[in-house]
Design an enzyme around this catalytic site. Sequence first.
Site, PDB file in Angstrom:
ATOM      1  N   ARG A  53       0.848  -1.192  -0.220  1.00 56.06           N
ATOM      2  CA  ARG A  53      -0.135  -0.324  -0.278  1.00 56.06           C
ATOM      3  C   ARG A  53       0.315   1.264  -0.062  1.00 56.06           C
ATOM      4  O   ARG A  53       0.613   2.145  -0.794  1.00 56.06           O
ATOM      5  CB  ARG A  53      -0.983   0.029   0.935  1.00 56.06           C
ATOM      6  CG  ARG A  53      -1.677   1.218   1.432  1.00 56.06           C
ATOM      7  CD  ARG A  53      -2.688   1.151   2.122  1.00 56.06           C
ATOM      8  NE  ARG A  53      -2.802   0.408   3.502  1.00 56.06           N
ATOM      9  CZ  ARG A  53      -1.809   0.327   4.788  1.00 56.06           C
ATOM     10  NH1 ARG A  53      -1.481   1.649   4.214  1.00 56.06           N
ATOM     11  NH2 ARG A  53      -1.905  -0.383   5.551  1.00 56.06           N
ATOM     12  N   TYR A 105     -18.462  16.750 -13.661  1.00 53.65           N
ATOM     13  CA  TYR A 105     -18.378  15.212 -14.137  1.00 53.65           C
ATOM     14  C   TYR A 105     -19.413  15.023 -12.467  1.00 53.65           C
ATOM     15  O   TYR A 105     -19.534  14.809 -11.469  1.00 53.65           O
ATOM     16  CB  TYR A 105     -17.681  14.632 -13.497  1.00 53.65           C
ATOM     17  CG  TYR A 105     -18.171  13.003 -13.347  1.00 53.65           C
ATOM     18  CD1 TYR A 105     -17.710  11.999 -14.173  1.00 53.65           C
ATOM     19  CD2 TYR A 105     -17.565  11.970 -11.745  1.00 53.65           C
ATOM     20  CE1 TYR A 105     -18.665  10.876 -13.535  1.00 53.65           C
ATOM     21  CE2 TYR A 105     -17.645  10.934 -12.080  1.00 53.65           C
ATOM     22  CZ  TYR A 105     -17.533  10.626 -13.346  1.00 53.65           C
ATOM     23  OH  TYR A 105     -17.814   8.803 -12.765  1.00 53.65           O
ATOM     24  N   ASP A 177      -9.471  19.543 -12.622  1.00 58.07           N
ATOM     25  CA  ASP A 177      -9.884  18.045 -13.455  1.00 58.07           C
ATOM     26  C   ASP A 177      -9.093  17.637 -15.377  1.00 58.07           C
ATOM     27  O   ASP A 177      -9.933  18.300 -15.771  1.00 58.07           O
ATOM     28  CB  ASP A 177     -11.401  17.684 -12.746  1.00 58.07           C
ATOM     29  CG  ASP A 177     -11.500  16.254 -13.143  1.00 58.07           C
ATOM     30  OD1 ASP A 177     -10.761  15.292 -14.257  1.00 58.07           O
ATOM     31  OD2 ASP A 177     -12.263  15.518 -13.483  1.00 58.07           O
ATOM     32  N   LYS A 202      -9.902   6.814 -18.324  1.00 58.93           N
ATOM     33  CA  LYS A 202     -10.057   7.584 -19.720  1.00 58.93           C
ATOM     34  C   LYS A 202      -9.015   7.300 -20.849  1.00 58.93           C
ATOM     35  O   LYS A 202      -8.663   6.301 -21.179  1.00 58.93           O
ATOM     36  CB  LYS A 202     -10.932   8.493 -19.311  1.00 58.93           C
ATOM     37  CG  LYS A 202     -12.226   8.914 -18.440  1.00 58.93           C
ATOM     38  CD  LYS A 202     -13.126   8.060 -18.619  1.00 58.93           C
ATOM     39  CE  LYS A 202     -14.043   7.784 -16.975  1.00 58.93           C
ATOM     40  NZ  LYS A 202     -13.829   9.125 -16.421  1.00 58.93           N
TER      41      LYS A 202
HETATM   42  C1  LIG Z   1     -14.683   9.493 -15.187  1.00 50.00           C
HETATM   43  C2  LIG Z   1     -14.684  11.201 -14.728  1.00 50.00           C
HETATM   44  C3  LIG Z   1     -14.090  10.737 -13.061  1.00 50.00           C
HETATM   45  C4  LIG Z   1     -14.394  10.504 -12.390  1.00 50.00           C
HETATM   46  O1  LIG Z   1     -13.300   9.136 -12.114  1.00 50.00           O
HETATM   47  P1  LIG Z   1     -13.585   6.838 -11.943  1.00 50.00           P
HETATM   48  O2  LIG Z   1     -11.915   6.711 -12.938  1.00 50.00           O
HETATM   49  O3  LIG Z   1     -14.598   6.610 -12.852  1.00 50.00           O
HETATM   50  O4  LIG Z   1     -13.577   7.363 -10.658  1.00 50.00           O
HETATM   51  C5  LIG Z   1     -13.428  12.718 -12.465  1.00 50.00           C
HETATM   52  N1  LIG Z   1     -13.709  12.972 -13.943  1.00 50.00           N
HETATM   53  C6  LIG Z   1     -14.027  13.306 -14.955  1.00 50.00           C
HETATM   54  C7  LIG Z   1     -14.116  14.065 -15.791  1.00 50.00           C
HETATM   55  C8  LIG Z   1     -14.442  11.816 -15.473  1.00 50.00           C
HETATM   56  O5  LIG Z   1     -14.562  11.923 -17.009  1.00 50.00           O
END
Ligand SMILES: *Cc1c(COP(=O)(O)O)cnc(C)c1O
Length: 399
Positions: A53, A105, A177, A202
């Site tokens: 961890r 999101y 983000d 993504k």
């Molecule tokens: C999918 C997404 C998240 C969250 O990510 P996870 O890996 O699904 O927890 C946060 N911000 C954006 C812009 C996203 O598209």
Amino acid sequence: MARFDAKSGLGTRAIHAGNAPDPRTGAVAVPVYQTSTYAQEALGKHKGYEYARSQNPTREALEENLASLESGTHGFAFASGLAATSVLLHLLKSGDHVVASNNMYGGTFRLFEQVFAHLGMRFTYVDSSNLAAVEAAIEPATKLIYVETPTNPLLTITDLSGIAAIGVGRGILTACDNTFATPILQRPLELGIDIVLHSTTKYLNGHSDMVGGALVVRRDDVAQRLRFLQNAVGAVPGPWDCWLALRGIKTLPLRMERHEKNARELASWLVAQAKGAKAPRVIYPGLPEHPGHALAKRQMAGFGGIISLDFPDLETGTRFAEALRLFTLGESLGGVESLVTHPATMTHAAVPKAQREATGFTDGLVRLSVGCEDVADLRADLERGLAAVAGVGAGASQG
Ligand SMILES: *Cc1c(COP(=O)(O)O)cnc(C)c1O
């Protein structure tokens, strides 16, 4: 001599940063260190690895790679994008206030409102493309400005240098983000933002085969606290998922070029096609009519691979989404395969309808994640979708 340095291009660093040949065997691909613990020679005498961890060499390789691409000095990998957001929010405490983008999101909004608000943090949501609105929302207790740009799913563009300037003068942390843009198209740390966040699920992984998240910083004080929290909170990714992300990133620059080329072409084509009462409004930052176009051109190295289509109503939007064959109907984005999503019922179901609509995010909105397939095939698929909605409400065939 080093194979690359900080001045090497992003294409070179995507492949080589963190990916040094294995010192023991020379293996070119970083090994998957599938272990929970490490043998110690004597009490307190070890090779820097005590428990997985806290430290894992495969995770460290990914973190080094991400830090390099984002022009940061420290990268931290997490079990999901939301795990990364949670750890970021743990930099704050009860009573602290956050100013956030009003279109983000859906899971981020849910985490803020249904988890951290219950712990005594307060959140104000503003249109972060309007810097005056961000500034007006600042309170004495504000400790963080959290923005997404381009936003999910309206693709609103926020001026990151402007956000950084608001934060720095007041000692407020700023976070972006960067999931939609990726470091290939936008590097918030270079614009003065303190913390970059990713859902590596993504574009970074890009192959729709793992879930992960990351934070990248260049401030040592923030990094020190994040290192503590990464281990203390424990939302760490397994080594296989780190390895998959690391492998995916090697082709990130190539994929972004293709996503972008396909999306640009389809967006212009959609604008030309979109005529008639049931036609959608095409939202893509690369279109000159997009309100954030000039800023995106300045701040980003490209406009990305997401197109949103605002259909006049729910029925038309869902009929379009369901008529597509090559675009797979599903949640997520950023993979090599094209996806179509209906955000109001899928990715953003946690955002109340009134709040969605206040930001111009309607029930008719459909989001396309344009993949890396041949653009002619994608165009033919969209043509099928548009044909299916052309007659909605006009007694056309049920098809
Ligand atoms: C999918 C997404 C998240 C969250 O990510 P996870 O890996 O699904 O927890 C946060 N911000 C954006 C812009 C996203 O598209």
